[in-house]
Motif scaffolding. Sequence first.
Motif, PDB file in Angstrom:
ATOM      1  N   MET A   1       0.811  -1.211   0.000  1.00 10.81           N
ATOM      2  CA  MET A   1       0.000   0.000   0.000  1.00 10.81           C
ATOM      3  C   MET A   1       0.851   1.271   0.000  1.00 10.81           C
ATOM      4  O   MET A   1       0.397   2.319  -0.463  1.00 10.81           O
ATOM      5  N   GLU A   2       2.086   1.187   0.485  1.00  7.59           N
ATOM      6  CA  GLU A   2       2.965   2.356   0.386  1.00  7.59           C
ATOM      7  C   GLU A   2       3.244   2.675  -1.078  1.00  7.59           C
ATOM      8  O   GLU A   2       3.254   3.845  -1.486  1.00  7.59           O
TER       9      GLU A   2
ATOM     10  N   ASP B   1       0.114   4.201  -2.659  1.00 13.88           N
ATOM     11  CA  ASP B   1      -0.001   5.623  -2.352  1.00 13.88           C
ATOM     12  C   ASP B   1       0.932   6.454  -3.222  1.00 13.88           C
ATOM     13  O   ASP B   1       0.571   7.564  -3.645  1.00 13.88           O
ATOM     14  N   ARG B   2       2.106   5.917  -3.488  1.00 17.93           N
ATOM     15  CA  ARG B   2       3.090   6.653  -4.292  1.00 17.93           C
ATOM     16  C   ARG B   2       2.674   6.719  -5.768  1.00 17.93           C
ATOM     17  O   ARG B   2       2.861   7.741  -6.431  1.00 17.93           O
TER      18      ARG B   2
ATOM     19  N   LEU C   1      -0.428   6.404  -6.966  1.00 18.93           N
ATOM     20  CA  LEU C   1      -1.727   7.043  -7.141  1.00 18.93           C
ATOM     21  C   LEU C   1      -1.547   8.558  -7.146  1.00 18.93           C
ATOM     22  O   LEU C   1      -1.162   9.154  -6.136  1.00 18.93           O
ATOM     23  N   THR C   2      -1.823   9.180  -8.295  1.00 21.07           N
ATOM     24  CA  THR C   2      -1.643  10.622  -8.440  1.00 21.07           C
ATOM     25  C   THR C   2      -2.867  11.204  -9.142  1.00 21.07           C
ATOM     26  O   THR C   2      -3.807  10.486  -9.492  1.00 21.07           O
TER      27      THR C   2
ATOM     28  N   GLU D   1     -10.122   0.758   1.475  1.00 17.75           N
ATOM     29  CA  GLU D   1      -9.079   1.783   1.495  1.00 17.75           C
ATOM     30  C   GLU D   1      -8.699   2.184   0.077  1.00 17.75           C
ATOM     31  O   GLU D   1      -8.499   3.375  -0.215  1.00 17.75           O
ATOM     32  N   ILE D   2      -8.594   1.211  -0.812  1.00 19.10           N
ATOM     33  CA  ILE D   2      -8.225   1.487  -2.204  1.00 19.10           C
ATOM     34  C   ILE D   2      -9.256   2.398  -2.854  1.00 19.10           C
ATOM     35  O   ILE D   2      -8.910   3.383  -3.529  1.00 19.10           O
TER      36      ILE D   2
ATOM     37  N   LYS E   1      -9.156   6.042  -1.359  1.00 19.25           N
ATOM     38  CA  LYS E   1      -7.997   6.820  -1.806  1.00 19.25           C
ATOM     39  C   LYS E   1      -8.091   7.158  -3.291  1.00 19.25           C
ATOM     40  O   LYS E   1      -7.713   8.264  -3.712  1.00 19.25           O
TER      41      LYS E   1
END
Length: 353
Positions: A162-163, A166-167, A169-170, A193-194, A197
Amino acid sequence: MKPEAATVAPLDIAHIRSQFPVLHQLVNKHPLVYLDNAATTQKPQVVLDALTAYYTGYNSNIHRGVHTLAERATTAFEETRKTAQRFLNAAEPEEVIFTKGCTDGINLVASSFGRSHIQPGDEILISGMEHHSNIVPWQMLCQERGATLRVVPISDAGEMQMEAFDRLLTDKTKLVSVVHASNALGTINPVEEIIRKAHAVGAVVLLDGAQAVSHLEVDVQALDVDFYVMSGHKVYGPTGTGLLYGKRRLLEAMPPYQGGGEMIREVSFEGTTYNDIPFKFEAGTPNISDIVALRYALEWVEQLGKTAIAAHEQQLLQRANTLLQEVPGLRLVGTAAHNVSVVSFVIDGGTSL
């Protein structure tokens, strides 16, 4: 989460097994034990009876005839849509599109939503545990539209990192498409969570539910997922059947996937107007008999109860993992904290599932 087996009444496995005619045979002089449910499930008698009833009682085309058989067939076909709405907790039956399966559903979204929304420079995000059906359509779309496909890596335990998600996903991410539960590792992804976000950056989310719907309670409204696909043959229904759930506002804005038949409202040589959802995406004569029978598969699962099914499967999974670890030269692959009943392992001399 893993169900608490102690709080669930045990299933009558002998009775359940008796409902599957294909299991009433010897293979290599032993009663058949079938473990390949991740590929396709066997069919209970109630599903087989539904197929026979359609062909012997009311075989007819649907939505376009006014005779008795046509009306009976149309009613039975649309009853499956209502059952599917309940099964996924869609807001309305019109949000349920009949497909040939997950592959067809993903390709529908890629071809219709993708071609009308994905632009050069946009990005699509998938994970490293996806099946081919959730990779290739996006590769094709990215090549056609000048977009970029990003892949979230997975850990040694078989969990999405998931780190890295997060990186990657923009604000360039326009679509996220991931498996709800992995067909090879059994991993249950943190889809809530996906989705949360992804929506925060304006992306839509598709979940591949092929391996999830027979084990897990799926509530598309609670998840707030934009698209959800499933295959009938992996939930004890006929092959060549599937469901695509989509939010009404998205489906209404999407162009048709195929042309002809029921997707037409009016047609002339000068132009055509398209039907409302769900029919806009159901061109031609559908797989009527199998869709009718799919209803009985979904109801069969509902009657058993997914909580009871999952609890029994977790008991089997835990026992399998314990015994497999005693095999010399065997190493389990995929030890996610949250998983469904799939076991993958590597053994000296080869790889098996």
